[in-house]
Design an enzyme around this catalytic site. Structure first.
Site, PDB file in Angstrom:
ATOM      1  N   LYS A  29      -5.101   8.847   0.683  1.00  0.00           N
ATOM      2  CA  LYS A  29      -4.674   7.457   0.834  1.00  0.00           C
ATOM      3  C   LYS A  29      -5.363   6.827   2.063  1.00  0.00           C
ATOM      4  O   LYS A  29      -5.954   7.545   2.893  1.00  0.00           O
ATOM      5  CB  LYS A  29      -3.146   7.426   0.972  1.00  0.00           C
ATOM      6  CG  LYS A  29      -2.406   7.983  -0.271  1.00  0.00           C
ATOM      7  CD  LYS A  29      -0.889   7.880  -0.059  1.00  0.00           C
ATOM      8  CE  LYS A  29      -0.100   8.601  -1.117  1.00  0.00           C
ATOM      9  NZ  LYS A  29       1.360   8.524  -0.874  1.00  0.00           N
ATOM     10  N   TYR A  69       1.265   3.475  -9.630  1.00  0.00           N
ATOM     11  CA  TYR A  69       2.645   3.829  -9.257  1.00  0.00           C
ATOM     12  C   TYR A  69       3.688   3.215 -10.199  1.00  0.00           C
ATOM     13  O   TYR A  69       4.838   3.060  -9.789  1.00  0.00           O
ATOM     14  CB  TYR A  69       2.913   3.398  -7.813  1.00  0.00           C
ATOM     15  CG  TYR A  69       2.398   4.382  -6.776  1.00  0.00           C
ATOM     16  CD1 TYR A  69       2.762   5.740  -6.810  1.00  0.00           C
ATOM     17  CD2 TYR A  69       1.564   3.965  -5.739  1.00  0.00           C
ATOM     18  CE1 TYR A  69       2.306   6.639  -5.852  1.00  0.00           C
ATOM     19  CE2 TYR A  69       1.103   4.875  -4.769  1.00  0.00           C
ATOM     20  CZ  TYR A  69       1.481   6.207  -4.841  1.00  0.00           C
ATOM     21  OH  TYR A  69       1.035   7.102  -3.884  1.00  0.00           O
ATOM     22  N   ASN A 132       2.064   9.348   4.219  1.00  0.00           N
ATOM     23  CA  ASN A 132       1.976  10.794   3.978  1.00  0.00           C
ATOM     24  C   ASN A 132       0.606  11.250   3.460  1.00  0.00           C
ATOM     25  O   ASN A 132       0.472  12.322   2.884  1.00  0.00           O
ATOM     26  CB  ASN A 132       3.130  11.260   3.084  1.00  0.00           C
ATOM     27  CG  ASN A 132       3.112  10.631   1.716  1.00  0.00           C
ATOM     28  OD1 ASN A 132       2.205   9.875   1.379  1.00  0.00           O
ATOM     29  ND2 ASN A 132       4.116  10.956   0.901  1.00  0.00           N
ATOM     30  N   HIS A 135      -2.018  11.887  -2.244  1.00  0.00           N
ATOM     31  CA  HIS A 135      -1.296  11.847  -3.521  1.00  0.00           C
ATOM     32  C   HIS A 135      -1.786  12.993  -4.397  1.00  0.00           C
ATOM     33  O   HIS A 135      -2.976  13.299  -4.401  1.00  0.00           O
ATOM     34  CB  HIS A 135      -1.572  10.517  -4.251  1.00  0.00           C
ATOM     35  CG  HIS A 135      -1.126  10.551  -5.681  1.00  0.00           C
ATOM     36  ND1 HIS A 135       0.177  10.297  -6.049  1.00  0.00           N
ATOM     37  CD2 HIS A 135      -1.777  10.874  -6.833  1.00  0.00           C
ATOM     38  CE1 HIS A 135       0.287  10.443  -7.362  1.00  0.00           C
ATOM     39  NE2 HIS A 135      -0.879  10.793  -7.856  1.00  0.00           N
ATOM     40  N   GLU A 146      -3.362   9.839 -14.920  1.00  0.00           N
ATOM     41  CA  GLU A 146      -3.963   9.376 -13.665  1.00  0.00           C
ATOM     42  C   GLU A 146      -5.484   9.575 -13.668  1.00  0.00           C
ATOM     43  O   GLU A 146      -6.227   8.714 -13.186  1.00  0.00           O
ATOM     44  CB  GLU A 146      -3.310  10.086 -12.476  1.00  0.00           C
ATOM     45  CG  GLU A 146      -1.867   9.609 -12.288  1.00  0.00           C
ATOM     46  CD  GLU A 146      -1.085  10.339 -11.202  1.00  0.00           C
ATOM     47  OE1 GLU A 146       0.041   9.909 -10.915  1.00  0.00           O
ATOM     48  OE2 GLU A 146      -1.575  11.356 -10.662  1.00  0.00           O
TER      49      GLU A 146
HETATM   50  P1  ADP Z   1       4.894  12.082  -4.248  1.00  0.00           P
HETATM   51  O1  ADP Z   1       3.770  11.267  -3.641  1.00  0.00           O
HETATM   52  O2  ADP Z   1       5.227  13.285  -3.383  1.00  0.00           O
HETATM   53  O3  ADP Z   1       4.651  12.443  -5.696  1.00  0.00           O
HETATM   54  P2  ADP Z   1       6.794  10.019  -5.129  1.00  0.00           P
HETATM   55  O4  ADP Z   1       6.045   9.932  -6.424  1.00  0.00           O
HETATM   56  O5  ADP Z   1       8.275  10.170  -5.171  1.00  0.00           O
HETATM   57  O6  ADP Z   1       6.225  11.198  -4.196  1.00  0.00           O
HETATM   58  O7  ADP Z   1       6.492   8.719  -4.265  1.00  0.00           O
HETATM   59  C1  ADP Z   1       5.217   8.165  -4.218  1.00  0.00           C
HETATM   60  C2  ADP Z   1       4.914   7.726  -2.819  1.00  0.00           C
HETATM   61  O8  ADP Z   1       5.828   6.701  -2.440  1.00  0.00           O
HETATM   62  C3  ADP Z   1       5.108   8.802  -1.745  1.00  0.00           C
HETATM   63  O9  ADP Z   1       3.993   9.660  -1.614  1.00  0.00           O
HETATM   64  C4  ADP Z   1       5.343   7.974  -0.511  1.00  0.00           C
HETATM   65  O10 ADP Z   1       4.100   7.502   0.011  1.00  0.00           O
HETATM   66  C5  ADP Z   1       6.111   6.792  -1.055  1.00  0.00           C
HETATM   67  N1  ADP Z   1       7.551   6.970  -0.882  1.00  0.00           N
HETATM   68  C6  ADP Z   1       8.360   7.849  -1.502  1.00  0.00           C
HETATM   69  N2  ADP Z   1       9.624   7.740  -1.099  1.00  0.00           N
HETATM   70  C7  ADP Z   1       9.635   6.741  -0.169  1.00  0.00           C
HETATM   71  C8  ADP Z   1      10.636   6.143   0.626  1.00  0.00           C
HETATM   72  N3  ADP Z   1      11.902   6.535   0.564  1.00  0.00           N
HETATM   73  N4  ADP Z   1      10.268   5.153   1.465  1.00  0.00           N
HETATM   74  C9  ADP Z   1       8.992   4.746   1.544  1.00  0.00           C
HETATM   75  N5  ADP Z   1       7.998   5.256   0.809  1.00  0.00           N
HETATM   76  C10 ADP Z   1       8.307   6.251  -0.037  1.00  0.00           C
END
Ligand code: ADP
Length: 169
Positions: A29, A69, A132, A135, A146
């Protein structure tokens, strides 16, 4: 004389592994790119033994981020998340290997870096969930969707890596 059955056995082994091969979509990202973590992240997948079959750098549009997303569109953080993903360059990749979808998620670590184990990418390199850095597809169906969203079929390169026989036996 011995060479023939041995070769046949090796071929069977290789075919067995070939049947288990998977592809997953991994993206660094904008925060990971800006923080200079591209090589660190690629290196973790590469050293594990996975094969890079597609890679590009691009700035996704907000509309594209929303498509990526779409499963999260009801979540309160959806808009901020899509703004963020489209805020700068992203490295989009396809990695191939046995079990790469599930194990790739293990290398990445839990969504919230506060809960990611040390040793994982997010555990070692990120602090908060909104930033974080990486992805990874969360299952075979998402991986397929994807890869199709981010890449044209001809952007995926099929090749033999000579280390494969040392990685898979
Ligand atoms: P992952 O990326 O681990 O598959 P998710 O698909 O649940 O997780 O979420 C997608 C992305 O949305 C996460 O990587 C993170 O960047 C963001 N995200 C998830 N939960 C939160 C939250 N509670 N607040 C803000 N951003 C979030």
């Amino acid at each position: 004389v011995l060479a023939i059955p041995a070769a046949a056995y090796m071929l069977q082994e290789q075919e067995a592994h070939a049947a288990e091969m998977e592809q997953t979509f991994i993206a660094i990202k904008p925060d990971g790119v800006q923080r200079g973590l591209i090589s660190e992240i690629i290196s973790r997948f590469e050293r594990k033994g996975y094969k890079l079959v597609a890679i590009k750098i691009l700035v996704p549009s907000k509309d594209f981020a929303q498509k990526h997303y779409h499963d999260l569109k009801e979540r309160p953080f959806f808009d901020g998340l899509c703004d963020f993903l489209s805020s700068g360059p992203v490295i989009a990749m396809v990695w191939e290997g046995e079990g790469v979808i599930k194990y790739g998620r293990k290398l990445i670590g839990a969504t919230d870096p506060q809960k990611s184990e040390p040793g994982t990418i997010r555990g070692d390199l990120a602090v908060v969930v909104e930033r974080n850095i990486i992805h990874g597809s969360d299952g075979p169906e998402t991986a397929k969707d994807e890869i199709k969203l981010w890449f044209k079929p001809e952007e995926l390169v099929s090749y033999t890596n000579n280390a494969e026989k040392w990685i898979y036996g």
